[in-house]
Design an enzyme around this catalytic site. Structure first.
Site, short mmCIF file in Angstrom:
data_model
loop_
_atom_site.label_atom_id
_atom_site.label_comp_id
_atom_site.label_asym_id
_atom_site.label_seq_id
_atom_site.Cartn_x
_atom_site.Cartn_y
_atom_site.Cartn_z
CG PHE A 1 -6.84 2.45 -3.61
CD1 PHE A 1 -7.06 4.56 -3.53
CD2 PHE A 1 -5.63 2.37 -3.34
CE1 PHE A 1 -6.31 4.84 -2.65
CE2 PHE A 1 -4.93 3.08 -2.20
CZ PHE A 1 -5.28 4.46 -2.55
CG ASP B 1 -4.80 -10.20 -2.45
OD1 ASP B 1 -5.07 -11.02 -1.90
OD2 ASP B 1 -4.61 -8.53 -2.25
N1 LIG Z 1 -3.51 5.55 -9.01
C1 LIG Z 1 -3.11 5.27 -8.17
N2 LIG Z 1 -4.28 5.25 -6.76
C2 LIG Z 1 -3.70 5.06 -5.61
N3 LIG Z 1 -2.65 4.54 -5.42
C3 LIG Z 1 -1.59 4.37 -6.34
C4 LIG Z 1 -2.38 4.47 -7.90
N4 LIG Z 1 -0.92 3.75 -8.35
C5 LIG Z 1 0.37 3.68 -6.89
N5 LIG Z 1 -0.98 3.85 -6.42
C6 LIG Z 1 -0.04 3.02 -5.21
O1 LIG Z 1 -0.73 1.73 -4.73
C7 LIG Z 1 -0.56 1.99 -3.21
C8 LIG Z 1 -1.81 0.75 -3.45
O2 LIG Z 1 -1.64 -0.61 -3.54
P1 LIG Z 1 -2.50 -1.45 -3.85
O3 LIG Z 1 -3.06 -0.70 -5.40
O4 LIG Z 1 -1.81 -2.83 -5.63
O5 LIG Z 1 -3.72 -2.09 -3.58
P2 LIG Z 1 -4.79 -1.78 -2.41
O6 LIG Z 1 -5.84 -2.47 -2.83
O7 LIG Z 1 -4.16 -0.95 -1.26
O8 LIG Z 1 -4.14 -2.70 -1.21
P3 LIG Z 1 -4.61 -4.51 -1.27
O9 LIG Z 1 -2.76 -4.87 -0.84
O10 LIG Z 1 -5.68 -4.83 0.21
O11 LIG Z 1 -4.52 -4.63 -2.82
C9 LIG Z 1 -0.46 3.16 -2.22
O12 LIG Z 1 0.92 2.92 -1.84
C10 LIG Z 1 0.00 3.45 -3.35
O13 LIG Z 1 0.63 4.99 -3.75
C1 LIG Z 2 -2.48 -9.72 3.32
C2 LIG Z 2 -3.69 -9.52 2.12
C3 LIG Z 2 -4.29 -8.23 3.01
C4 LIG Z 2 -3.09 -8.74 0.78
O1 LIG Z 2 -3.87 -8.02 0.20
C5 LIG Z 2 -4.57 -10.21 1.69
O2 LIG Z 2 -3.95 -10.98 1.06
C6 LIG Z 2 -5.78 -10.74 2.73
O3 LIG Z 2 -6.55 -10.21 2.88
N1 LIG Z 2 -5.57 -12.28 2.86
C7 LIG Z 2 -5.90 -13.01 4.10
C8 LIG Z 2 -4.70 -13.15 5.20
C9 LIG Z 2 -3.88 -14.50 4.49
O4 LIG Z 2 -3.71 -14.48 3.57
O5 LIG Z 2 -2.93 -15.23 5.36
K LIG Z 3 -3.13 -6.50 -3.57
#
Ligand SMILES: Nc1ncnc2c1ncn2[C@@H]1O[C@H](COP(=O)(O)OP(=O)(O)OP(=O)(O)O)[C@@H](O)[C@H]1O
Ligand SMILES: CC(C)(CO)[C@@H](O)C(=O)NCCC(=O)O
Ligand SMILES: [K+]
Length: 249
Positions: free
Chosen positions: A11, A102
Site C-alpha cells: 500500500f 521505512d
Molecule cells: N485502511 C487500510 N488499508 C489497507 N490496509 C490496512 C488498513 N488499515 C489496516 N490495514 C492493515 O495493514 C496491513 C498492511 O500494513 P501497512 O499498510 O503498514 O504496510 P504495507 O504497505 O502493506 O507494507 P510495508 O510493510 O511494506 O509498509 C494489512 O495487513 C491490513 O490488514
Molecule cells: C522489510 C521491509 C519489506 C518492511 O517494509 C522493508 O523495510 C525492506 O524492504 N527492507 C530491505 C531489507 C532490510 O531492511 O534488510
Molecule cells: K511499513
C-alpha cells in the site's frame, strides 16, 4: 500544503499537511499510484507546495511515481535516502544502504520521541523489529512475514484453506482454539505475531532492563497492542521520521 507518502510493498499511505504543518488536511491508504492521484484530486482546496516520500519499492517504481506527481501537481519531491547516521541514530547494518528506509525512518522517529533506548515494531506486509540503544546505536533487528503474507502463504499452498475478509475479521474477536478453518488460521497467525512480540520484549529487557520505550506502528499494530499495554502505538511513526529526514528547507 505538504504531501507525505510512505510507499510500502502493498500500500501507499498518504497524508496532506496544511500550510502551518500541524494540521492534517487529508489522509488515506491506497493500493496503486493511480488511486493515489484520484484521492488527491478529490481533495477540496488542494494546493501542494512540496512533497516528501519514502519508498521500499524498486527505483523504477519510485521514479514512476515521482514523475506522475511532478506532472500532476508541479511539486518538487524529496525522497528519503539511506544514511550511516542521522538525528543521533547510527545505522547498525554492515551495509547501511541495505536497511529498509521505512525501518530507518521509524527508528529516527522512535528515538526522537523516546529520547532513549527503544524497540520499534512495525506490522505491515512484513513485520520488523529494530533495537536502538540509549546512545543512538542501532543494534540491528529482525524481519519476518506479516499477517497478510502468513495467511496468503497458507491459502496459496493448501487446497482447503479458503475464506473471506469478513470471516477473517470476525475470527479475531477471540483467540481460543479455532473450531473453523478461518478461526484456526487467523488465530494461529495472530498468536505467531504475539509470540514474536514477546520474544522481542524479552530481548530488549535483557539489554536495557525496564529502561526502554516500545513503539508499535503499521497497519496491523492493533493485533498485538493488547499484549504490550506499555507500548506507544504511533501509526504515523514513519512520517515522524520522514519529516526529520526531509525537512522543508
Ligand atoms: N485502511 C487500510 N488499508 C489497507 N490496509 C490496512 C488498513 N488499515 C489496516 N490495514 C492493515 O495493514 C496491513 C498492511 O500494513 P501497512 O499498510 O503498514 O504496510 P504495507 O504497505 O502493506 O507494507 P510495508 O510493510 O511494506 O509498509 C494489512 O495487513 C491490513 O490488514
Ligand atoms: C522489510 C521491509 C519489506 C518492511 O517494509 C522493508 O523495510 C525492506 O524492504 N527492507 C530491505 C531489507 C532490510 O531492511 O534488510
Ligand atoms: K511499513
Amino acid at each position: 500544503m505538504i504531501l507525505e507518502l510512505d510507499c510500502g510493498n502493498s500500500f501507499i499511505k498518504w497524508r496532506v499537511l496544511d500550510a502551518d504543518v500541524r494540521r492534517v488536511a487529508g489522509e488515506g491508504v491506497v493500493d496503486s499510484d493511480l488511486a493515489l492521484l484520484e484521492s488527491l484530486k478529490a481533495l477540496k482546496g488542494l494546493a501542494l507546495k512540496f512533497c516528501r516520500l519514502v519508498s521500499v519499492r524498486t527505483p523504477e517504481e519510485t521514479h514512476a511515481l515521482i514523475a506522475l506527481l511532478t506532472q500532476a501537481f508541479g511539486v518538487s519531491v524529496a525522497c528519503a535516502a539511506p544514511a550511516r547516521e542521522m538525528s543521533g541514530v547510527r545505522n547498525g547494518y554492515e551495509e547501511f544502504e541495505r536497511l529498509g528506509l521505512d525501518r530507518w525512518l521509524a527508528m529516527l522517529g522512535g528515538f526522537h520521541l523516546a529520547s532513549g533506548a527503544c524497540l520499534v515494531l512495525d506490522f505491515g506486509t512484513a513485520v520488523t523489529a529494530d533495537f536502538i540503544a540509549g546512545d543512538g546505536e542501532h543494534l540491528g533487528g529482525f524481519i519476518c512475514p506479516g499477517m497478510p503474507l502468513m495467511r496468503n502463504q497458507l491459502r496459496t499452498h493448501t487446497r482447503r484453506i479458503r475464506y473471506g475478509d469478513v470471516a477473517a475479521e470476525r475470527a479475531l474477536e477471540s483467540l481460543i482454539p479455532g473450531r473453523t478453518t478461518v478461526e484456526a488460521v487467523e488465530r494461529g497467525c495472530s498468536l505467531m505475531l504475539r509470540g514474536f512480540v514477546l520474544t522481542q520484549l524479552e530481548m530488549a529487557r535483557s539489554y536495557w532492563g525496564d529502561d526502554f520505550t516500545v513503539f508499535l506502528t503499521g497497519g496491523d499494530a492493533d493485533l498485538v497492542s493488547g499484549i504490550v499495554p506499555e507500548a506507544r502505538v504511533v501509526p504515523d511513526l514513519v512520517f515522524v521520521g520522514l519529516a526529520m529526514a526531509c525537512p522543508l528547507s
